[in-house]
Design a protein around this motif. Structure first.
Motif, PDB file in Angstrom:
ATOM      1  N   PRO A  62      18.441  83.511  28.644  1.00 47.12           N
ATOM      2  CA  PRO A  62      18.128  82.550  29.718  1.00 47.12           C
ATOM      3  C   PRO A  62      16.770  81.873  29.522  1.00 47.12           C
ATOM      4  O   PRO A  62      15.923  82.354  28.766  1.00 47.12           O
ATOM      5  CB  PRO A  62      18.104  83.426  30.968  1.00 47.12           C
ATOM      6  N   ASP A  63      16.590  80.756  30.241  1.00 45.84           N
ATOM      7  CA  ASP A  63      15.324  79.997  30.164  1.00 45.84           C
ATOM      8  C   ASP A  63      14.357  80.391  31.274  1.00 45.84           C
ATOM      9  O   ASP A  63      13.207  79.965  31.271  1.00 45.84           O
ATOM     10  CB  ASP A  63      15.619  78.492  30.277  1.00 45.84           C
ATOM     11  N   PHE A  64      14.838  81.100  32.280  1.00 44.51           N
ATOM     12  CA  PHE A  64      13.950  81.592  33.337  1.00 44.51           C
ATOM     13  C   PHE A  64      14.632  82.735  34.089  1.00 44.51           C
ATOM     14  O   PHE A  64      15.856  82.917  33.985  1.00 44.51           O
ATOM     15  CB  PHE A  64      13.537  80.477  34.309  1.00 44.51           C
ATOM     16  N   ILE A  65      13.825  83.473  34.832  1.00 47.34           N
ATOM     17  CA  ILE A  65      14.351  84.609  35.627  1.00 47.34           C
ATOM     18  C   ILE A  65      13.885  84.448  37.076  1.00 47.34           C
ATOM     19  O   ILE A  65      12.711  84.133  37.319  1.00 47.34           O
ATOM     20  CB  ILE A  65      13.788  85.964  35.121  1.00 47.34           C
ATOM     21  N   ILE A  66      14.816  84.658  38.015  1.00 46.79           N
ATOM     22  CA  ILE A  66      14.436  84.704  39.439  1.00 46.79           C
ATOM     23  C   ILE A  66      14.846  86.084  39.948  1.00 46.79           C
ATOM     24  O   ILE A  66      15.998  86.488  39.791  1.00 46.79           O
ATOM     25  CB  ILE A  66      15.175  83.629  40.266  1.00 46.79           C
ATOM     26  N   ASN A  67      13.912  86.773  40.571  1.00 51.31           N
ATOM     27  CA  ASN A  67      14.235  88.104  41.090  1.00 51.31           C
ATOM     28  C   ASN A  67      14.221  88.121  42.623  1.00 51.31           C
ATOM     29  O   ASN A  67      13.168  88.108  43.246  1.00 51.31           O
ATOM     30  CB  ASN A  67      13.232  89.129  40.555  1.00 51.31           C
ATOM     31  N   ALA A  68      15.441  88.126  43.206  1.00 50.16           N
ATOM     32  CA  ALA A  68      15.561  88.217  44.670  1.00 50.16           C
ATOM     33  C   ALA A  68      16.242  89.527  45.048  1.00 50.16           C
ATOM     34  O   ALA A  68      16.867  89.619  46.102  1.00 50.16           O
ATOM     35  CB  ALA A  68      16.345  87.022  45.201  1.00 50.16           C
ATOM     36  N   ALA A  69      16.120  90.534  44.185  1.00 45.60           N
ATOM     37  CA  ALA A  69      16.762  91.825  44.466  1.00 45.60           C
ATOM     38  C   ALA A  69      15.794  92.746  45.191  1.00 45.60           C
ATOM     39  O   ALA A  69      14.580  92.632  45.034  1.00 45.60           O
ATOM     40  CB  ALA A  69      17.224  92.486  43.176  1.00 45.60           C
ATOM     41  N   ILE A 100       9.390  83.118  28.823  1.00 47.44           N
ATOM     42  CA  ILE A 100      10.053  82.325  29.861  1.00 47.44           C
ATOM     43  C   ILE A 100       9.417  82.634  31.224  1.00 47.44           C
ATOM     44  O   ILE A 100       8.835  83.707  31.414  1.00 47.44           O
ATOM     45  CB  ILE A 100      11.593  82.587  29.921  1.00 47.44           C
ATOM     46  N   PRO A 101       9.537  81.711  32.203  1.00 46.95           N
ATOM     47  CA  PRO A 101       8.939  81.968  33.521  1.00 46.95           C
ATOM     48  C   PRO A 101       9.708  83.028  34.316  1.00 46.95           C
ATOM     49  O   PRO A 101      10.928  83.127  34.206  1.00 46.95           O
ATOM     50  CB  PRO A 101       9.035  80.612  34.238  1.00 46.95           C
ATOM     51  N   TYR A 102       8.946  83.761  35.105  1.00 47.68           N
ATOM     52  CA  TYR A 102       9.509  84.781  35.988  1.00 47.68           C
ATOM     53  C   TYR A 102       9.127  84.427  37.431  1.00 47.68           C
ATOM     54  O   TYR A 102       7.943  84.358  37.768  1.00 47.68           O
ATOM     55  CB  TYR A 102       8.935  86.160  35.601  1.00 47.68           C
ATOM     56  N   ILE A 103      10.142  84.197  38.271  1.00 47.02           N
ATOM     57  CA  ILE A 103       9.877  83.864  39.685  1.00 47.02           C
ATOM     58  C   ILE A 103      10.158  85.114  40.518  1.00 47.02           C
ATOM     59  O   ILE A 103      11.275  85.644  40.492  1.00 47.02           O
ATOM     60  CB  ILE A 103      10.786  82.699  40.173  1.00 47.02           C
ATOM     61  N   HIS A 104       9.134  85.545  41.224  1.00 47.55           N
ATOM     62  CA  HIS A 104       9.239  86.801  41.969  1.00 47.55           C
ATOM     63  C   HIS A 104       9.134  86.538  43.476  1.00 47.55           C
ATOM     64  O   HIS A 104       8.331  85.707  43.900  1.00 47.55           O
ATOM     65  CB  HIS A 104       8.101  87.735  41.530  1.00 47.55           C
ATOM     66  N   PHE A 105       9.930  87.289  44.261  1.00 49.13           N
ATOM     67  CA  PHE A 105       9.814  87.192  45.714  1.00 49.13           C
ATOM     68  C   PHE A 105       9.087  88.399  46.265  1.00 49.13           C
ATOM     69  O   PHE A 105       9.424  89.539  45.940  1.00 49.13           O
ATOM     70  CB  PHE A 105      11.189  87.076  46.378  1.00 49.13           C
TER      71      PHE A 105
END
Ligand SMILES: NC(=O)c1ccc[n+]([C@@H]2O[C@H](COP(=O)([O-])OP(=O)(O)OC[C@H]3O[C@@H](n4cnc5c(N)ncnc54)[C@H](OP(=O)(O)O)[C@@H]3O)[C@@H](O)[C@H]2O)c1
Length: 350
Positions: A62-69, A100-105
């Motif tokens: 993947p080109d980025f990761i979003i973590n909403a878990a 790659i970017p990591y978006i964290h909540f």
């Protein structure tokens, strides 16, 4: 003739079946032809299994990761540590390895009580914090360290009390709505003047999209992603009550010490009932009961000064209330969750 085909970016979203993840999934499915988002469920990719993460990323690149878990908010220390903390760190490590970017909540639970709190105002890490708050705070601190020492390209999006449709677990604000609609709140467990910040789930995805498209500005940063104006809890409760045309909760304010004592006594009664086979639990939100009595409002200043402009600043928890009430009351009636709702006011079966 030269036809340029723009490459589609592909991201991975963890937690896509949840309240925030679901809103993100829907947005990237319907609004972004330039971005595709894969969302493995927790059976396919569990944050408790580092090998799952590696296999998935090797396969899909993947080109980025979003973590909403997130583990359930009342999880024990081990589950909160493994899913919320180690899981986030393992994703961040993969992000570093793949550049790659990591978006964290994250959550306002990492912040102290108080008003107009800026992004850097974190509470001190102590053993007495709830497992949820502790794991979220530890993650924030470690991600910042990984950014400073290992070059992690990440953005930390801190949410307040989230409102929006599709919260199938009935948590946070929706638990409050449920308690009022179910007439399970005879009196007020708060004080006058106590205010909190709110976040609309539907406003989150366009911001994430923007953040992904503007890495230079948003990399290594934390943003309080909240509606501009905080909301007084008692005013919100009484507005919901008025919309539903109910007689409860009555305008009787229960002091915190009494509320705490009742919580302890109720827990004891429930424990005794379980011995005779009656299973009942207090809502997990009651572990945050202190927050009903203390203001916690987050400053939106940094967000407002960023290049992101909220396309609908007029949308707030108040403007969304009628739609939310209709959606949730209908759903809870269909599921037979609401036992004694005022059918004269609003009959979902008609
Ligand atoms: N909701 C709020 O009011 C609120 C407020 C502040 C901050 N936040 C933050 O927002 C984020 C999302 O919260 P939410 O309310 O959307 O949570 P949620 O509705 O409870 O959803 C949690 C998600 O995590 C997934 N998950 C659980 N265990 C997992 C595991 N071992 N591996 C992979 N995925 C796993 C669940 O998937 P399965 O269903 O497949 O298990 C589900 O999709 C969290 O970081 C939370 O701290 C939420």
């Amino acid at each position: 003739m030269n036809i340029e085909v723009a490459e589609k970016r592909r991201g991975v979203l963890i937690g896509g079946s949840g309240l925030i993840g679901g809103a993100l999934m829907h947005y990237f499915k319907t609004k972004t032809p330039d971005v595709e988002v894969l969302s493995p469920n927790s059976k396919k990719l569990s944050l408790r299994e580092p090998e799952d993460i590696h296999l998935y990323f090797r396969r899909y690149q993947p080109d980025f990761i979003i973590n909403a878990a997130i583990a359930s908010i009342d999880s024990d220390a081990q589950l909160a540590f493994e899913i919320n903390y180690l899981g986030s760190l393992n994703l961040a490590r993969v992000a570093i390895a793949h550049k790659i970017p990591y978006i964290h909540f994250s959550s306002a639970a990492t912040m102290p009580v108080g008003e107009n709190l800026a992004e850097e105002q974190l509470q001190p890490l102590t053993a007495s914090m709830s497992n949820y708050a502790k794991s979220k705070l530890m993650t924030e601190l470690t991600l910042r360290h990984m950014h400073e020492t290992l070059g992690l390209d990440y953005t930390n999006i801190r949410l307040a009390v989230v409102y929006g449709k599709h919260d199938h677990k009935i948590q946070g604000f929706h638990r409050l709505l449920f308690s009022i609609a179910d007439q399970a709140m005879p009196v007020l467990l708060t004080r006058r003047g106590v205010k909190h910040s709110y976040t609309h789930s539907k406003k989150i995805p366009p911001f994430v999209h923007h953040v992904l498209n503007h890495r230079a500005e948003f990399s290594g940063q934390t943003y309080n992603f909240v509606d501009r104006e905080p909301v007084e809890l008692v005013q919100l409760i009484l507005t919901i009550k008025a919309y539903l045309d109910l007689t409860t909760p009555r305008e009787i304010f229960i002091p915190y010490t009494l509320a705490r004592l009742s919580r302890i006594l109720t827990k004891g009664v429930l424990r005794k009932m379980s011995r005779v086979g009656i299973e009942a639990r207090l809502p997990a939100e009651l572990m945050f009961m202190e927050n009903f009595y203390e203001s916690q409002t987050l400053s939106a200043r940094k967000l407002l000064r960023s290049s992101y402009g909220d396309p609908s600043p007029q949308v707030t928890v108040y403007s969304r209330l009628p739609a939310l009430i209709e959606y949730y009351v209908t759903r809870w009636e269909h599921l037979n969750l609401i036992s004694n709702f005022n059918g004269e006011y609003y009959d979902t079966k008609k």
